[in-house]
Write an enzyme that holds these catalytic residues in place. Structure first.
Site, PDB file in Angstrom:
ATOM      1  N   ASP A 104       0.693  -1.318   0.028  1.00  0.00           N
ATOM      2  CA  ASP A 104      -0.091   0.041  -0.011  1.00  0.00           C
ATOM      3  C   ASP A 104       0.930   1.239   0.195  1.00  0.00           C
ATOM      4  O   ASP A 104       1.977   1.304   0.859  1.00  0.00           O
ATOM      5  CB  ASP A 104      -0.887  -0.042   1.288  1.00  0.00           C
ATOM      6  CG  ASP A 104      -2.100   0.473   0.944  1.00  0.00           C
ATOM      7  OD1 ASP A 104      -2.547   1.559   0.333  1.00  0.00           O
ATOM      8  OD2 ASP A 104      -3.130  -0.339   1.420  1.00  0.00           O
ATOM      9  N   ASP A 206      -3.458   4.300  -2.264  1.00  0.00           N
ATOM     10  CA  ASP A 206      -4.422   4.786  -1.639  1.00  0.00           C
ATOM     11  C   ASP A 206      -4.908   6.111  -2.210  1.00  0.00           C
ATOM     12  O   ASP A 206      -4.143   7.105  -2.520  1.00  0.00           O
ATOM     13  CB  ASP A 206      -3.863   5.195  -0.270  1.00  0.00           C
ATOM     14  CG  ASP A 206      -5.120   5.349   0.864  1.00  0.00           C
ATOM     15  OD1 ASP A 206      -5.634   4.355   1.142  1.00  0.00           O
ATOM     16  OD2 ASP A 206      -5.071   6.606   1.175  1.00  0.00           O
ATOM     17  N   GLU A 272      -6.747   2.849  -5.713  1.00  0.00           N
ATOM     18  CA  GLU A 272      -8.102   3.125  -5.167  1.00  0.00           C
ATOM     19  C   GLU A 272      -8.773   4.139  -5.731  1.00  0.00           C
ATOM     20  O   GLU A 272      -8.649   5.322  -5.610  1.00  0.00           O
ATOM     21  CB  GLU A 272      -7.904   3.307  -3.709  1.00  0.00           C
ATOM     22  CG  GLU A 272      -9.387   3.253  -2.971  1.00  0.00           C
ATOM     23  CD  GLU A 272      -9.291   3.841  -1.758  1.00  0.00           C
ATOM     24  OE1 GLU A 272     -10.252   3.630  -1.050  1.00  0.00           O
ATOM     25  OE2 GLU A 272      -8.331   4.619  -1.220  1.00  0.00           O
ATOM     26  N   HIS A 335     -11.093  -3.620   3.721  1.00  0.00           N
ATOM     27  CA  HIS A 335     -11.031  -3.151   5.148  1.00  0.00           C
ATOM     28  C   HIS A 335     -11.980  -1.926   5.503  1.00  0.00           C
ATOM     29  O   HIS A 335     -11.841  -1.423   6.664  1.00  0.00           O
ATOM     30  CB  HIS A 335      -9.607  -2.936   5.511  1.00  0.00           C
ATOM     31  CG  HIS A 335      -9.037  -1.805   4.779  1.00  0.00           C
ATOM     32  ND1 HIS A 335      -8.918  -1.857   3.419  1.00  0.00           N
ATOM     33  CD2 HIS A 335      -8.599  -0.437   5.222  1.00  0.00           C
ATOM     34  CE1 HIS A 335      -8.504  -0.575   2.991  1.00  0.00           C
ATOM     35  NE2 HIS A 335      -8.295   0.036   4.193  1.00  0.00           N
ATOM     36  N   ASP A 336     -12.699  -1.238   4.437  1.00  0.00           N
ATOM     37  CA  ASP A 336     -13.335  -0.276   4.699  1.00  0.00           C
ATOM     38  C   ASP A 336     -14.686  -0.432   4.528  1.00  0.00           C
ATOM     39  O   ASP A 336     -15.464   0.578   5.014  1.00  0.00           O
ATOM     40  CB  ASP A 336     -12.984   0.919   3.619  1.00  0.00           C
ATOM     41  CG  ASP A 336     -11.575   1.342   3.915  1.00  0.00           C
ATOM     42  OD1 ASP A 336     -11.124   1.461   4.789  1.00  0.00           O
ATOM     43  OD2 ASP A 336     -10.923   1.662   2.759  1.00  0.00           O
TER      44      ASP A 336
HETATM   45  C1  NOJ Z   1      -8.628   4.486   2.012  1.00  0.00           C
HETATM   46  C2  NOJ Z   1      -8.358   3.358   2.843  1.00  0.00           C
HETATM   47  O1  NOJ Z   1      -8.574   2.198   2.223  1.00  0.00           O
HETATM   48  C3  NOJ Z   1      -8.676   3.886   4.252  1.00  0.00           C
HETATM   49  O2  NOJ Z   1      -8.789   2.816   5.199  1.00  0.00           O
HETATM   50  C4  NOJ Z   1      -8.203   5.156   4.731  1.00  0.00           C
HETATM   51  O3  NOJ Z   1      -8.742   5.510   5.799  1.00  0.00           O
HETATM   52  C5  NOJ Z   1      -8.153   6.286   3.864  1.00  0.00           C
HETATM   53  N1  NOJ Z   1      -7.891   5.840   2.177  1.00  0.00           N
HETATM   54  C6  NOJ Z   1      -7.258   7.314   4.050  1.00  0.00           C
HETATM   55  O4  NOJ Z   1      -5.917   7.080   3.818  1.00  0.00           O
END
Ligand code: NOJ
Length: 536
Positions: A104, A206, A272, A335-336
């Site tokens: 990442d 990210d 992402e 994970h989000d």
């Molecule tokens: C996306 C990530 O997947 C998330 O977990 C994070 O909080 C935000 N970007 C900020 O970096």
């Protein structure tokens, strides 16, 4: 599979390292824990899961205000996770098993404890002042604009000592970098080289679409349709993101990332990308295939109502939009977001979703624990860790999909020897790797079969996709490559449905794991059943 196409032919598995495996008894997962479990992920036999690449969420030194997405040093490892020597061993051990390593990279922001920010904050004339986005208050003393932080509150934090605000899209401990500054640009590109030289096979970038900012930072319009019951602090959700979202300039920057990646053999970039407009989303492949190999496609995660027609519409849209030289991809969980087994309405549909993910034309990304059918955990309010949940209310917390992996039925699910950072779910006594590996009818057994079948079956891996007309509730398609034709039929409902086969065939796999063999004519697709049929 040629090595150069690993990101196209392989199955990607996301590891959230805090919750994967704790090797040193501190209640938090670590890099040695990942090494210890590599054979489970792929030991070259069908007893293992069979994944081809792991994407590891951040392990860098970090105060953990956003659990590692607040990076204090891009070129080191947080002692909580290990050290660079352990990382190098992880790369070597993974590569010995044919597993690629994707790490990442967090280009939009650093931690407020990163030395760059400490310097930037130290005075207005510090050479690194412009590495971040500092602005004076408006003449009336107000914040520079009306932008909100995704994690709640305004996106501007006042710095008393130097009398200016700095911008942070996420928590205030995550100041945004100023990519318009050439020194920032160069320093961040050095980071890519650092890890490529250490042998990583790719990056997951990210919120990479957010790094270029709108000149002048104008106010966002307010959203007249915003939900009036939103928490007062949720400024972000009450605006239309005209000016704090993606900018066209970002494509030139991503092209530079790709130029660097292409200087090394067989590397890949994954981004992402949250972009609802499909035309704009597709642009992240680059007009000439010169941007990301895989802009993450989150449309299954965003699907409001889990249903066959909705899933088919997403796949058909992808098939229509992704340029022929590019390659689609699908993400089911991360994970989000809420665990798929909870989102899609139960274990039966979780199996159907897994079969879909692993039989479509496009790289599948699987999130750790989804192969066990792990559910979204209910986290007691006093145990909530995620800043989103702490700032904007428990229903926003992402902790529910981040609980530790359940390895066996022993104390703390074999994840750790002490109480972990997030609670273990109650079902660990039976929903765990050890027990489910011994059960030939478990969802884990299904995932293993799906991943290995995809690997062994060119039609499922790289073959064409042709959707079929089906009764309501069924999503079915044919994947074909060379002379091989494979039908996938997925029943998104709990009722059984007749399935007319386009010829004679042989069932290779059912989500119920209880039938195989020759079929023809009309067969019954049971409730929550998906089948893969090799057609003669
Ligand atoms: C996306 C990530 O997947 C998330 O977990 C994070 O909080 C935000 N970007 C900020 O970096």
């Amino acid at each position: 599979m040629t090595d150069a196409q690993w990101w196209k032919n392989g199955t990607v598995y996301q590891i959230y390292p805090r919750s994967f495996k704790d090797s040193n008894g501190d209640g938090i997962g670590d890099l040695q824990g990942i090494i210890d479990k590599l054979d489970t992920l792929n030991d070259g036999t069908e007893n293992s899961l069979g994944i081809d690449a792991i994407w590891i969420s951040p392990f860098y030194p970090s105060p953990m205000a956003d659990f590692g997405y607040d990076v204090a040093d891009y070129c080191d490892i947080d002692p909580m996770f290990g050290d660079l020597e352990t990382f190098d061993r992880l790369v070597t051990e993974a590569h010995q098993r044919g597993i690629k390593i994707i790490i990442d990279w967090v280009p939009n922001h650093t931690s407020d404890q990163h030395p760059w920010f400490l310097e930037s904050r130290s005075s207005r004339d510090n050479p690194k002042r412009d590495w971040y986005i500092w602005r004076d208050p408006k003449p009336d003393g107000n914040r520079p604009n009306n932008w909100g932080s995704i994690f709640g509150g305004p996106a501007w934090e006042w710095d008393e000592a130097t009398g200016q605000y700095f911008y942070h899209m996420f928590v205030k401990q995550q100041p945004d970098l100023n990519w318009a500054n050439p020194d920032v640009y160069a320093a961040m590109l050095d980071v890519l080289h650092f890890w490529f030289k250490r042998g990583v096979d790719g990056f997951r970038m990210d919120v990479v679409y957010l790094i270029a900012k709108t000149p002048g930072l104008p106010d966002n319009p307010l959203d007249p349709d915003a939900d009036p019951s939103l928490p007062e602090d949720d400024i972000f959700s009450r605006q239309i993101h005209l000016y704090d979202g993606a900018r066209p300039e970002v494509h030139e920057i991503i092209k530079d990332f790709r130029r660097i990646s292409d200087q090394y053999d067989d590397r890949a970039l994954i981004g992402e990308i949250w972009e609802d407009d499909i035309e704009k989303w597709v642009e992240y492949y680059g007009e000439n295939g010169d941007e990301l190999q895989l802009p993450f496609n989150f449309r299954f995660i965003q699907l409001q109502k889990w249903a066959a027609d909705g899933a088919k519409a997403i796949v058909d849209m992808m098939e229509g939009a992704v340029p022929s030289a590019a390659w689609p991809n699908y993400v089911l969980g991360n994970h989000d977001r809420t665990r798929p087994a909870t989102r899609v309405g139960g274990q039966g549909q979780a199996r159907v979703a897994g079969m879909m993910l692993l039989t479509l034309r496009g790289t599948p990304t699987l999130y750790q624990g989804d192969e066990l059918g792990m559910l979204e955990a209910k986290i007691p309010v006093d145990k909530i860790q995620d800043p989103w949940g702490i700032n904007l209310g428990p229903e926003r917390t992402r902790d529910g999909c981040r609980t530790p992996i359940q390895w066996d039925g022993s104390n703390y699910a074999g994840f750790s020897t002490v109480e972990p950072w997030l609670p273990i779910q109650d079902d660990y006594t039976w929903r765990n790797y050890a027990d489910m590996s011994a059960d030939s009818t478990s969802i884990l057994a299904l995932y293993k079969k799906l991943i290995w079948l995809r690997k062994k079956t060119p039609a499922l891996n790289i073959g064409s996709y042709t959707p079929l007309n089906m009764p309501d509730g069924i999503f079915a398609y044919i994947r074909a490559e060379g002379g091989q034709r494979v039908l996938v039929a997925l029943n998104f409902t709990a009722e059984s449905k007749p399935l007319s086969l386009p010829g004679i065939g042989r069932i290779l796999l059912s989500t119920h794991l209880d039938r195989q063999g020759a079929v023809s004519g009309v067969i019954e697709l049971r409730g929550d059943e998906g089948v893969i049929v090799a057609l003669d």
